[in-house]
Design an enzyme around this catalytic site. Sequence first.
Site, PDB file in Angstrom:
ATOM      1  N   GLU A  67       0.238  -7.063  -1.601  1.00 11.44           N
ATOM      2  CA  GLU A  67       0.848  -7.483  -0.344  1.00 11.44           C
ATOM      3  C   GLU A  67      -0.241  -7.668   0.696  1.00 11.44           C
ATOM      4  O   GLU A  67      -1.228  -6.927   0.723  1.00 11.44           O
ATOM      5  CB  GLU A  67       1.866  -6.446   0.114  1.00 11.44           C
ATOM      6  CG  GLU A  67       3.043  -6.373  -0.847  1.00 11.44           C
ATOM      7  CD  GLU A  67       4.001  -5.244  -0.551  1.00 11.44           C
ATOM      8  OE1 GLU A  67       5.208  -5.447  -0.716  1.00 11.44           O
ATOM      9  OE2 GLU A  67       3.540  -4.161  -0.171  1.00 11.44           O
TER      10      GLU A  67
ATOM     11  N   ASP B 250       6.902   0.137  -5.763  1.00 13.87           N
ATOM     12  CA  ASP B 250       8.032  -0.231  -6.614  1.00 13.87           C
ATOM     13  C   ASP B 250       7.775   0.059  -8.084  1.00 13.87           C
ATOM     14  O   ASP B 250       8.703   0.393  -8.823  1.00 13.87           O
ATOM     15  CB  ASP B 250       8.363  -1.714  -6.456  1.00 13.87           C
ATOM     16  CG  ASP B 250       9.048  -2.014  -5.142  1.00 13.87           C
ATOM     17  OD1 ASP B 250       9.466  -1.069  -4.458  1.00 13.87           O
ATOM     18  OD2 ASP B 250       9.162  -3.198  -4.784  1.00 13.87           O
TER      19      ASP B 250
END
Length: 399
Positions: free
Chosen positions: A152, A168
């Site tokens: 990210e 995640d």
Amino acid sequence: MLRKLTRRILAPAVAAALLGAVLTVITPSSADAAVPATIPLKLTNNSGRGDAVYVYTLGTLLSTGQQGWADANGTFHAWPAGGNPPTPAPDASIAGPANGQTKTIRIPKFSGRIYFSYGQKLVFKLTTGGLVQPAVQNPTDPNRNILFNWSEYTLNDSGLWINSTQVDMFSAPYAVGVQRSDGSTLNTGHLKSGGYTGFFNALRGQPGGWANLIQTRSDGTVLRALSPTYGLETGALPATVMNDYINRVWQKYATTNLTVTPFTDQPNTKYFGRVSGNVMNFTNSSGAVVTSFQKPDAASIFGCYKYLDAPNDLVRGPISRTLCAGFNRSTLLVNPNQPDTGTANFYLDSVTNHYARKIHAQMADGKAYAFAFDDVGNQESLVHDGNPQQAYLTLDPFN
């Protein structure tokens, strides 16, 4: 919609101001060149795998707020309207480098993700609300049997923030980096030698359902380990997995104060937690109750939400993120002054976030984003520079 870690680096200036984050936002001075509309991203494939690699740059264009994707030149393309049921998204894939090779693309001023997959392109779809991200905790997700991962990043006028994230899932190994204006580089995300197999072996050996987090393909390929948040959602972990520790914390702070000093640059801002019944009430230095927390459950702890919700404010959010880190690292019983920013006390209790514990143990620099507020105490795998010359994403060996 982008979720989890993306919310953490979407607005670094806000995070630093409101949540006491460790990020330091560097605004380019007049002597610095302005951050350009795109910067180069050097992709290096050291994976040792022969599979074709596909790369995607997806996110929100910060200048307009539009969601879309970028091609290899960094040109933005807005997503078309989606549907209900979801409709296929345009093919946003970029051919990545073969094993042993490098390739440079350009990334724009996004808050988004850089996905990469091995052997198959990822399946993205669009709803009326925007992009549907892969959700491999769902056994029917079309990406369930694809080996992939993502980083990210936020690139804006204040520079680049790019991370290695396991919030995640823990999957295909990679590292990120940034080249600074003086030519030096910052890197994070590399595993120790043997760290990839070491993590999975350690998770398999952890009793209590933790081995159930591992997902494999029918051909025997290990695809990933789901985070404990998804382990609870899928039933891989029992809902009671943290209850013993939670009960002990609630018992301890029924008779003594938990002191939270959430801002490193404001040592005199302190809040004092005391349990009464099922609630931990926090008071300020004047004795006024400023916020209260119901007794959390495992989902609240692993996801840093629900009973440990952390709004972008100056009181509840900073306290909650501190509690979340303390519960995940199991430091609340050994240190009544939080956050505990030294690693000596982390994960020592038999009831802890073993997923996070085992990830950090295998990182070359000890840094990871193994849960949403792993940046408390500066434990996150993130690099930043206010005047980035180049970003790096390195696909590492599966050993």
